[in-house]
Scaffold this active site. Structure first.
Site, PDB file in Angstrom:
ATOM      1  N   SER A   1       0.836  -1.191   0.000  1.00  0.00           N
ATOM      2  CA  SER A   1       0.000   0.000   0.000  1.00  0.00           C
ATOM      3  C   SER A   1       0.881   1.255   0.000  1.00  0.00           C
ATOM      4  O   SER A   1       1.682   1.434  -0.911  1.00  0.00           O
ATOM      5  CB  SER A   1      -0.966  -0.041   1.188  1.00  0.00           C
ATOM      6  OG  SER A   1      -1.998   0.890   1.010  1.00  0.00           O
TER       7      SER A   1
ATOM      8  N   ASP B   1      -9.503  -6.352  -4.014  1.00  0.00           N
ATOM      9  CA  ASP B   1      -9.047  -5.102  -3.393  1.00  0.00           C
ATOM     10  C   ASP B   1     -10.046  -3.989  -3.688  1.00  0.00           C
ATOM     11  O   ASP B   1     -10.176  -3.569  -4.844  1.00  0.00           O
ATOM     12  CB  ASP B   1      -7.663  -4.742  -3.935  1.00  0.00           C
ATOM     13  CG  ASP B   1      -7.008  -3.599  -3.175  1.00  0.00           C
ATOM     14  OD1 ASP B   1      -7.724  -2.706  -2.691  1.00  0.00           O
ATOM     15  OD2 ASP B   1      -5.766  -3.598  -3.075  1.00  0.00           O
TER      16      ASP B   1
ATOM     17  N   HIS C   1      -7.767  -5.512   0.253  1.00  0.00           N
ATOM     18  CA  HIS C   1      -6.687  -4.551   0.499  1.00  0.00           C
ATOM     19  C   HIS C   1      -6.221  -4.794   1.930  1.00  0.00           C
ATOM     20  O   HIS C   1      -6.745  -4.208   2.890  1.00  0.00           O
ATOM     21  CB  HIS C   1      -7.193  -3.114   0.329  1.00  0.00           C
ATOM     22  CG  HIS C   1      -6.096  -2.102   0.365  1.00  0.00           C
ATOM     23  ND1 HIS C   1      -5.288  -1.854  -0.715  1.00  0.00           N
ATOM     24  CD2 HIS C   1      -5.654  -1.286   1.354  1.00  0.00           C
ATOM     25  CE1 HIS C   1      -4.398  -0.923  -0.401  1.00  0.00           C
ATOM     26  NE2 HIS C   1      -4.599  -0.567   0.851  1.00  0.00           N
TER      27      HIS C   1
END
Length: 302
Positions: A109, A248, A276
């Site tokens: 991320s 995600d 995610h």
């Protein structure tokens, strides 16, 4: 630095004028593998057993608390005196503090955006690059590129992003903070996200070892991005692996495809049923096999 039995070692070291808490797993003689967590995420999200398995596969694994997370230096909520570039420099500073010149770098991320910056601007430090659950980092000389600080980490979606402390929930309350972390993780997760009991143990650990939860949940999102990249991502030369969850919700499939198209020779591997999130236990073996196999194909230290 590391006992003969390869057990985890934790310490706090001076890095870039602050102190960062880090932990290592495995034999320092093995190739180094640096794990860079997402925004507002302490190193605890890289779970202990996941790190141990990476180390058992022949890697010297390093995880650390970003500034304003865990036991690293914390700043007043809403007043971070640093930028996203400083967060990238912290990752390199961790390697410097350990006397490591080059490492296999894994970023998730926001950590993936930081890893992109490192690979683009400090190619001599990166043996291989693995990008997880992320999107294109800030592009050079581009006003409309997504800033690194907007690439949220799995532990963070409950934070506000405008720097307004008055709108922040009360992060000093352990019970409510833990519940918010559990809810946020499940909201962004997929089919294999850990259950409530596991997430509660993890969230309680994070709360108990964090200097200032309010700073953790706010400061990465209100800090400045910093200068744009000096080199384009298409100039990344490190062998690059992209691991992306098929579920995600924050960065759907097009983000992974765009990233793969931007970095020459990169390899995109889908994690079926993953959202995610940091790798859930159900896909640990796949993720470890991919990371270790990819790292083995990377450049070896001189």
């Amino acid at each position: 630095m590391m006992p003969d039995n390869g057990a985890m070692v934790a310490e706090t070291l001076p890095v870039n004028g602050i102190e960062l808490c880090l932990e290592t797993f495995g034999d320092p003689a093995d190739p180094a593998l640096l794990l860079i967590a997402g925004g507002a995420s302490s190193m605890d999200w890289w779970e202990d057993e996941f790190c141990r398995r990476l180390a058992a596969a022949g890697r010297f694994v390093i995880r650390y608390d970003h500034r304003d997370t865990g036991r690293s230096t914390s700043f007043p909520p809403g007043e971070p005196p640093y930028s996203g570039v400083d967060l990238a420099h912290d990752a390199l500073g961790v390697l410097d503090a350990l006397g490591i010149h080059r490492a296999h770098v894994v970023g998730l991320s926001m950590g993936g955006a930081l890893a992109q910056r490192i690979a683009a601007e400090r190619p001599h430090r990166v043996l291989s690059l693995t990008l997880m659950s992320t999107t294109l980092g800030a592009a050079p000389e581009s006003d409309d590129a997504p800033p690194e600080a907007s690439v949220s980490g799995p532990g963070s979606p409950v934070a506000t992003t405008d720097g307004d402390i008055s709108e922040m929930p009360d992060w000093s309350d352990r019970k409510s903070s833990v519940e918010r972390m559990i809810t946020a993780t499940k909201t962004l997760g997929g089919l294999f996200t850990a259950g409530d009991a596991h997430l509660r143990r993890l969230a309680e650990r994070i709360f108990d070892r964090t200097n200032d939860m309010a700073a953790t949940q706010l400061n990465h999102w209100c800090c400045q991005t910093g200068p744009p990249l000096r080199r384009p991502l298409c100039g990344i030369t490190a062998p690059t692996l992209i691991l992306h969850g098929t579920l995600d919700p924050m960065f759907p499939a097009e983000h992974a495809h765009a990233l793969a198209a931007e970095i020459p020779g990169s390899r995109l591997v889908w994690l079926e049923g993953v959202g995610h999130e940091f790798p859930p236990a159900a896909v640990w073996q796949q993720v470890i096999d991919e990371i270790v196999g990819h790292a083995a194909r990377g450049r070896q230290p001189a």
